[in-house]
Scaffold this active site. Sequence first.
Site: not given
Length: 313
Positions: A30, A32, A63, A66, A123-124, A140, A193, A233, A283
């Site tokens: 896959s 991204e 993606t 934020a 999320g960041d 939350a 990750q 990163f 991925h």
Amino acid sequence: MTLSLGQLEEARRALDAPLFADVAGDAHVSFEFFPPKTDRMEAAMWDAVQTLAPLGPRFASVTYGAGGTTRDRTHGTVARIARETSVPAAAHLTCVDASRDEVDAVAREYWAAGVRHVVALRGDPPTMSERFVPHPKGYANAADLVAGLKRLHPFEISVAAYPERHPDSANDDADLDNLKRKLDAGASRALTQFFFEPETFFRFRDRAAAAGIGAEIVPGILPVSNFAQTRKFAGLCGAAIPDWMGRLFEGLDDHPAARQLVAATIAAEMCRKLYAGGVRHFHFYTLNRAELSYAICHLLGLRPQAGEARAAA
């Protein structure tokens, strides 16, 4: 990690034969992408989508910034993949700086556009130095988001996993507990990750299994096209860069073609070792470029599928 007889035989073959000789081509991949900011970036991204689509990926994910900063661009990119290719499209969705109603509205838009797969992330925060604080009327965390999405529609849901632990987790056990909560809430799989040594993934997979996690865990692969950017990163997400890897990229700043060859070699070798350890799903974080991911897939034995090539044309 305990290898089966079949995996041991595969490992021996990988050592005794040329590394990529006659790999079976039974891996599944896959990809991204991130939503482009300009027309030129969109053309480049779409070229990457069309290049990779004939490999028959399980899905292509896009993606999400934020606080919904890329909401419209993400939606447009996902909808176009769903509309113009035969590749299943997956949309990222986070719960940063948004109420439940706002997040639910985005999810409903995805469903209406034919998107049935969501990558659900906490999320960041918009400012990386800040700690995550839930919106007072929002979800939350990622587990809460997964449960909310499942209440809306029967989405297929992927979540994130961290072989080297999320920076906000107190320890490895807490990190695995959080992953288990996300899967128990209704997620189908975890996408990891990026990391740079196969043993990092194998150790994590073993710890997850020991913690009672039986869901699919897919390694996230980042082919390094820009080492300085990758180091940045990695610093943000806590991924370790081996010293030997840094030394391999030394002196290549002004040699982009050589840098590409080194990057492909490093990532392909890691994928081959993962494959020898039984991994069959990968991925790729493409950074909207196709060349490195395509080359690695080719080395793993994947070839264009005629029907996919026509659909992506």
